[in-house]
Scaffold this active site. Structure first.
Site, PDB file in Angstrom:
ATOM      1  N   ASP A   1      14.039  -4.911  -9.198  1.00  0.00           N
ATOM      2  CA  ASP A   1      14.044  -5.091  -7.749  1.00  0.00           C
ATOM      3  C   ASP A   1      15.055  -6.174  -7.368  1.00  0.00           C
ATOM      4  O   ASP A   1      14.757  -7.373  -7.474  1.00  0.00           O
ATOM      5  CB  ASP A   1      12.651  -5.481  -7.252  1.00  0.00           C
TER       6      ASP A   1
ATOM      7  N   CYS B   1      16.422  -4.606   1.966  1.00  0.00           N
ATOM      8  CA  CYS B   1      16.156  -4.202   0.587  1.00  0.00           C
ATOM      9  C   CYS B   1      16.948  -2.970   0.177  1.00  0.00           C
ATOM     10  O   CYS B   1      17.402  -2.868  -0.972  1.00  0.00           O
ATOM     11  CB  CYS B   1      14.660  -3.963   0.389  1.00  0.00           C
TER      12      CYS B   1
ATOM     13  N   HIS C   1       9.806  -0.379   1.420  1.00  0.00           N
ATOM     14  CA  HIS C   1      10.660  -1.116   0.489  1.00  0.00           C
ATOM     15  C   HIS C   1      11.455  -0.127  -0.351  1.00  0.00           C
ATOM     16  O   HIS C   1      11.094   1.054  -0.468  1.00  0.00           O
ATOM     17  CB  HIS C   1       9.793  -1.999  -0.423  1.00  0.00           C
TER      18      HIS C   1
END
Length: 660
Positions: free
Chosen positions: A474, A414, A458
């Site tokens: 995101d 991520c 994250h």
């Protein structure tokens, strides 16, 4: 005359081998948990002293003399000082207690030394709570303190029996628990002063830091360490809204992103405008190395001890090394308003001019439109369609990380996607920044709360858009939408070393017995932490106000009445006549007295055993030998420390054989 095997003291007043074995075993159990957090040299020194004491139980001559003990004491103090650079503080003080306990084991000359060792062992047991406060540790310490208390029972027993001593010790502890509970709830809580934070546990804890490298969060993906737990008052937010905001990374040096110090940040005059549904919840933070509180994005209401900085991140003024609980409200729908010039410059900062490949990619993605929203949509589609992969183990990218990721590797975690996304937007003159935190969480169906672990770490992006303020995007959702909608399956991910996702919520009917047991235990631990460990000054104040206790006078009355009431109830229970519990020795002696009366022996209630024996032998000289033996065994059982376990059986046999 040597002491009998059951005696706790020999003829010289020295503890018997039986007592030494029992005491050494209990002290070994008391000190064992310290082996996990004390320096190896210190715990090794104690272990050496402890083994020396065990060997010397059967070989007392092996014990050191005064000069040797003095040298060992100096060595122990020097070792404790060298390991902690002092003798003050939690670690140094605990180490000194453990060293002193080991040294004192080598110096036992009588009852007084046994008492000193046992009381010092109680202190060592209490220091364990400075390191771990779990319910398992509490139960363990309660168990070993029972064994330690049984040592005192054995020390003061005429006829010591291990099982009976343990039973007596357990009974004493159970009787003391109500009073301990009252004192725990009502006695004023004492908070540690802030200067003591300097002496807190500074051992490294895993978690997010103020520096973000492309693969740094991937290192947390295989950690099941608990970060915080959240219990919502009503419904949980949808999985796509479970973003727990942490540090914001704005400064990029070409290899790592760093959080700008708040000290040098210009405050934004606009306050967030919230709209939509608010979520109220209780958040329990585990001990951290930073003073960050990971609230659901975006926190709208929070207690006075928390502060929302200019980056909309919550920080606490409490010691981050302590577990803490907060009541927070968050609204996922918000508008942060405008952006000041300093914030814009910071959100457009790049370590150098973008390369030609970056500019060409942006030109391709932008097309003919100048709309930031259109560029963002095209960029997310680019990640989705151009064979990018989500992986926990990307290949190293030591140079030109963003370009290598975008044009060569195309596989990352991520943080790779978030940093590349923000870099491209900054290159397109659109303010953007990276946000770190946690996403998702595992729902506990038994306790009704979310557990967020390090594997849920994250990174995502924030983009400033005119009229909307800072908006979350995101990029990971474009590559692996199941990561956001389903969450991380921590167990499978750790076991396999590869990304694994599963639904966050479990149907109680589909849980296996192992999962159900695990969730049940996690709920027990959560309730223990919430209602016992986190029972601080604020919680106590709220409870006392609910009970109508608003000053120290009323509190004193409550303490007096509660403790006095429990003490009176216990005294009545212990002192009231109980015909069902009679001393078997006295019962046998009364049977003996009854037989003597039948034989014509005249004696009064104040006559002792010796007087009774003299009168009985004068009346029945034919039974003189048996009478003397009966009285001798009774006196040994009743008044002497040399009684043996079989003496009671001998007494009953002699009285039974007495024919009058």
């Amino acid at each position: 005359m040597p002491a009998s095997p059951g005696a706790v003291l020999n003829v010289n007043g020295q503890p018997s081998p039986r007592l030494l074995w029992f005491m050494s075993g209990s002290i070994g159990l008391i000190t064992l948990p310290h082996a996990w957090h004390m320096p190896p040299l210190l715990i090794g020194f104690f272990g050496l002293m402890w083994l020396w004491r065990l060997l010397a139980i059967s070989r007392p001559a092996w014990l050191p003399n005064r000069l040797g003990l003095f040298a060992l004491t100096l060595a122990g103090i020097g070792l404790a000082y060298s390991q902690h650079r002092g003798v003050f503080g939690r670690d140094a003080g605990t180490g000194l207690f453990v060293v002193a306990l080991g040294l004192k084991l080598l110096e036992i000359h009588g009852k007084r030394d046994v008492y000193v060792i046992v009381y010092l062992a109680f202190l060592v047991a209490a220091t364990q709570f400075l390191y771990e406060e779990s319910i398992l540790m509490a139960l363990y310490i309660l168990l070993v303190c029972t064994v330690l208390l049984a040592t005192l029972v054995t020390q003061n027993s005429v006829s010591p029996q291990t099982v009976l001593a343990l039973k007596t010790a357990a009974t004493l502890i159970v009787q003391a628990l109500p009073i301990a509970a009252v004192l725990f709830v009502l006695f004023p809580r004492l908070e540690a002063p802030r200067w003591s934070w300097l002496d807190a546990d500074n051992q490294a804890k895993s978690g997010l830091s103020d520096t973000l490298e492309p693969g740094s969060i991937a290192k947390l993906s295989l950690s099941a360490e608990l970060v915080f737990r959240v219990k919502f008052d009503a419904d949980l937010p949808p999985p796509g809204q479970r973003y727990w905001r942490g540090p914001v990374y704005t400064l990029f040096d070409g290899s790592a992103w760093k959080a700008a110090p708040a000290l040098f940040r210009a405050a934004n005059p606009d306050q967030p405008v919230f709209g939509g549904k608010a979520y109220d919840y209780t958040l329990m933070m585990e001990p951290q190395k930073q003073n960050w509180v990971f609230a659901l994005e975006l926190p709208s209401a929070f207690p006075a001890g928390l502060r929302r900085n200019e980056l909309y991140q919550l920080t606490t003024n409490k010691n981050p090394g302590d577990r803490a609980e907060y009541r927070i409200s968050s609204v996922p729908s918000y508008n942060t308003g405008g952006i000041n010039p300093a914030e814009r410059r910071e959100s457009l900062q790049l370590p150098g001019k973008p390369s030609e490949r970056i500019r060409n990619l942006l030109a391709q993605l932008r097309g003919t439109t100048e709309s930031p929203e259109a560029l963002i949509a095209n960029l997310l589609q680019h990640f989705n369609r151009e064979n990018f992969r989500y992986t926990l183990n990307p290949e190293p990218m030591p140079e030109r990380q963003v370009e290598t990721f975008l044009f060569e590797r195309r596989a990352g975690f991520c943080s790779h996607y978030a940093t590349a996304f923000v870099y491209l937007l900054r290159a397109a003159e659109i303010p953007a920044r990276v946000v770190g935190g946690y996403q998702g969480g595992r729902f506990n169906t038994v306790g009704g709360f979310l557990e967020i672990r390090q594997a849920d770490a994250h990174a995502w992006a924030e983009v400033w858009l005119d009229g909307k303020g800072w908006v979350r995007f995101d990029p990971t959702a474009a590559i692996a939408p199941e990561r956001i909608e389903q969450g991380v399956n921590v167990d499978l991910q750790i076991a396999s070393g590869a990304a694994n996702f599963s639904p966050i919520q479990f149907d109680a009917k589909t849980l296996t017995w192992l999962q159900r047991s695990q969730q049940l235990w996690q709920n027990v631990d959560y309730q223990w932490q919430r209602w016992v460990i986190n029972y601080d000054t604020d919680n106590q104040k709220a409870l006392l106000q609910n009970l109508g206790i608003d000053d120290f006078v009323k509190l004193g009355y409550w303490l007096l009445l509660s403790v006095g009431g429990f003490s009176g109830l216990l005294a009545w229970r212990l002192l009231r006549p109980n015909r069902r519990r009679r001393d078997p020795v006295l019962q046998a002696y009364r049977q003996f007295c009854g037989k003597l009366r039948k034989a014509g022996v005249d004696f009064g209630p104040g006559d002792g055993p010796q007087t009774l024996a003299q009168r009985a032998k004068a009346v029945r000289p034919d039974l003189a030998d048996t009478i003397e033996r009966i009285v001798a065994v009774f006196i040994r059982l009743r008044y002497e420390p040399s009684a043996e376990a079989g003496d009671l059986r001998v007494l009953k046999t002699l009285i039974g054989s007495l024919r009058v």
